[in-house]
Design a protein around this motif. Sequence first.
Motif, PDB file in Angstrom:
ATOM      1  N   GLU A 180      32.835  33.458  33.528  1.00  0.00           N
ATOM      2  CA  GLU A 180      31.877  32.907  34.496  1.00  0.00           C
ATOM      3  C   GLU A 180      32.146  33.457  35.887  1.00  0.00           C
ATOM      4  OE1 GLU A 180      31.932  28.569  34.221  1.00  0.00           O
ATOM      5  OE2 GLU A 180      32.065  28.788  32.048  1.00  0.00           O
ATOM      6  N   PHE A 184      29.477  36.346  36.290  1.00  0.00           N
ATOM      7  CA  PHE A 184      28.285  35.662  36.815  1.00  0.00           C
ATOM      8  C   PHE A 184      28.425  35.179  38.263  1.00  0.00           C
ATOM      9  CE2 PHE A 184      28.218  34.994  32.166  1.00  0.00           C
ATOM     10  CZ  PHE A 184      27.002  35.598  31.871  1.00  0.00           C
ATOM     11  N   SER A 185      29.621  35.189  38.807  1.00  0.00           N
ATOM     12  CA  SER A 185      29.775  34.653  40.165  1.00  0.00           C
ATOM     13  C   SER A 185      30.263  35.697  41.175  1.00  0.00           C
ATOM     14  CB  SER A 185      30.725  33.446  40.155  1.00  0.00           C
ATOM     15  OG  SER A 185      30.188  32.414  39.356  1.00  0.00           O
ATOM     16  N   TYR A 188      28.238  38.368  43.061  1.00  0.00           N
ATOM     17  CA  TYR A 188      27.108  37.919  43.886  1.00  0.00           C
ATOM     18  C   TYR A 188      27.561  37.181  45.144  1.00  0.00           C
ATOM     19  CZ  TYR A 188      25.124  39.394  39.563  1.00  0.00           C
ATOM     20  OH  TYR A 188      24.816  40.179  38.477  1.00  0.00           O
ATOM     21  N   LYS A 189      28.863  37.256  45.410  1.00  0.00           N
ATOM     22  CA  LYS A 189      29.379  36.608  46.612  1.00  0.00           C
ATOM     23  C   LYS A 189      30.549  37.430  47.163  1.00  0.00           C
ATOM     24  CE  LYS A 189      32.605  33.287  44.407  1.00  0.00           C
ATOM     25  NZ  LYS A 189      33.813  33.474  45.190  1.00  0.00           N
ATOM     26  N   VAL A 218      20.408  35.476  37.531  1.00  0.00           N
ATOM     27  CA  VAL A 218      21.810  35.392  37.097  1.00  0.00           C
ATOM     28  C   VAL A 218      22.184  33.935  36.815  1.00  0.00           C
ATOM     29  CG1 VAL A 218      24.204  35.631  37.891  1.00  0.00           C
ATOM     30  CG2 VAL A 218      22.611  37.530  38.141  1.00  0.00           C
ATOM     31  N   LYS A 222      23.802  32.548  33.458  1.00  0.00           N
ATOM     32  CA  LYS A 222      25.071  31.805  33.497  1.00  0.00           C
ATOM     33  C   LYS A 222      24.919  30.457  32.795  1.00  0.00           C
ATOM     34  CE  LYS A 222      28.606  30.099  36.702  1.00  0.00           C
ATOM     35  NZ  LYS A 222      28.947  29.872  38.121  1.00  0.00           N
TER      36      LYS A 222
END
Lengths: 418, 418
Positions: A180, A184-185, A188-189, A218, A222
């Motif tokens: 995750e 998925f995280s 994007y950050k 996304v 997720k």
Amino acid sequence: MAFSEFRPLDEKSLFDYIRATPALSEKIGTNVDEMKIQEVGDGNLNFVYIVVSPAGSLVIKQALPYVRCIGESWPMTKERAYFEATVLKEHSRLCPEHVPELYHFDRTMSLIGMKYLEPPHIILRKGLIAGIKYPLLAEHVSDYMAKTLYYTSLLYNTTTEHKRAVAEFCGNVEMCRLTEQVVFSDPYKVSHYNKWNSPYLDQDVVAVREDNELKIEVAELKAKFCERSQALLHGDLHTGSLMVTPESTQVIDPEFGFYGPMGYDIGAFIGNLILAYYAQDGHADASNDRKAYKEWLLKTIDDTWSLFEKKFTSLWNKHKDGEGEAYLPEIYNNSEVQQLVQKKFLIDLLHDSLGFGAAKMIRRIVGVAHVEDLESIEDQSRRAKCERQALEFAKSLLKGRRKFQSIAEVVLAIQQSQ
Amino acid sequence: MAFSEFRPLDEKSLFDYIRATPALSEKIGTNVDEMKIQEVGDGNLNFVYIVVSPAGSLVIKQALPYVRCIGESWPMTKERAYFEATVLKEHSRLCPEHVPELYHFDRTMSLIGMKYLEPPHIILRKGLIAGIKYPLLAEHVSDYMAKTLYYTSLLYNTTTEHKRAVAEFCGNVEMCRLTEQVVFSDPYKVSHYNKWNSPYLDQDVVAVREDNELKIEVAELKAKFCERSQALLHGDLHTGSLMVTPESTQVIDPEFGFYGPMGYDIGAFIGNLILAYYAQDGHADASNDRKAYKEWLLKTIDDTWSLFEKKFTSLWNKHKDGEGEAYLPEIYNNSEVQQLVQKKFLIDLLHDSLGFGAAKMIRRIVGVAHVEDLESIEDQSRRAKCERQALEFAKSLLKGRRKFQSIAEVVLAIQQSQ
């Protein structure tokens, strides 16, 4: 030898362990002087030893309680070895042709003993970088995916059996959390784990973080990853989790295994083939422009899905009067409705696979763990060009996945992206 | 008194049990001569006793190892009482205003002791049949749904906590299987459990079984029900699972509780309100044409969703920087993307709710368990007219759910269907 508590093995204690463990010594003997041992763990997580003697060979894999490629600062349950062993056992039962045999599992020691895949087996990713064609790859991988995904789903099983198994694999939550985060995280950050080909891709990385449409899609992927218990996945089916020769394809390292959406496994494999495709221009030289190889990669992508679709449907038809609870024969009892449900199931699965595949591509370019296909391109500017093409295609695939009605359309879109 | 093994209680042994159980006797005393006991289980599954004394009152609910309305020929785990008690505890913690307090649970005896909802509380369904308006119903139910669904989802919780809870509720598989059968399977096939208003609806029942498009969509909903662990559901939130007065709304009977798709709870409630709507014409008479009541039902449907949407979004905003792992604040960190993800989440949830609601309507007309709203219409032909309207609307709602962009459009479609 039974260790009453966990301890990391070294070469010396490994010999003692093998000698004291019949399931291992019967494969390789007990004569330490004849054994050759080699630590080969080049992955991100574990220690892996190849042990060879005149009597035989085997692999010992031990999970340590942290992420190997990061160090002890990133703790990671060694219980993952239990789930890896459980998936290995289940997947090799369902598809023995493409999953190595498990010889031994020691939960206390987080230690797996398994078949050694002898040379000329190499990691598929290295073969793809070298430009080696594997004519049976799509045939084999589609076979593995069709069997493992179909037979562990509600298409084949009762709800009772399914929920029991889902509950057990909820225990592999730390590995799910790792996915995750890194898939998925983090991409994007802002995350200090993220890496990218700087300064070339600096703006691309910012663009990913600021792409609202991408981030919305996304989130949907997720949620599916976290909430949808569709089948027992490998959980990390990229081209580094396959050992191959031109005749043999073996799936290894299912320590991320859990009940998740089928498209996550299919997407991992296809997404990594697409990454390999975009990396080829970085490996082209005067002696080999890699054009033919790129065509072979596209054909392999097409064949993998097409053959998967065919085999999965064939298993479905074969067992349509069985105990699977998803589509009861008394309801889906005419060939018209049977074809319609299969068509709908498979187009939804294609869209899932494209979405997950694209997410896996993106994270390999702007996230913590990169792929050798791209990393091995020495000229950073040339590499950046490949990476940017792959990233742009992945973003448009993730956002536009639902418009594709066939794998042929996807392959065409890849060709047209260059 | 601790029974070492399960035994069904009768009035006599119930007194003994209460006297020997402090958690119960402290609510009601130990003086048997002063206690009045009444068996009121009118549901499909359990025995329910109301116990009243000058000192207080309580309800005792005991699960027997079969489906009460069918008999011992349909075995059903009494372990459902454990899951009911667990959901009661969790949901009353999250929404004490609308969930009665659990006083006592005895797993061996499959026995729950809980707050007695005193008169004038009645089952909501009976109130709807009587044409009683509940001005706070939508406010209360939306409150319950927003809190229980939000706080048990990954919007609020970590994956670690979520998967632990999901694993536990995988144990309530027999109740899930019952739902799968009676909601998602039996209505679409020949089953000797199915009942319908024969001969009036004979052709309608056949039409359901032969509607390929309907069966394809039902398969998708069933897969979501079986595979998607989105939140801790009540699992059976129809209008018979609510006790109401004009001022109070209390949710009871969560024995079907499990981690499933949020839309299943929302749809159960809305679908049963729509059933109540179509039943009204069967209850109209010279003194009351029920037109105003039908308008109130439509308004309640609209308000329930609209208020749910508002409250759910408000909880989301309140905790957006919390530990929930679905939408990390570092990613969904600007108001534009925040609004976009919420809009997408809620439109997807509306579509799920409409699909599940429609499936619940269909099963109440052609499946094993019917609703008193319709069953109490004495003239079978008049009843058939109501049932057919409800069935036709449900079929079109299930198949066309994705075209609705708001609850107002759904309400309009209901109005236009008559």
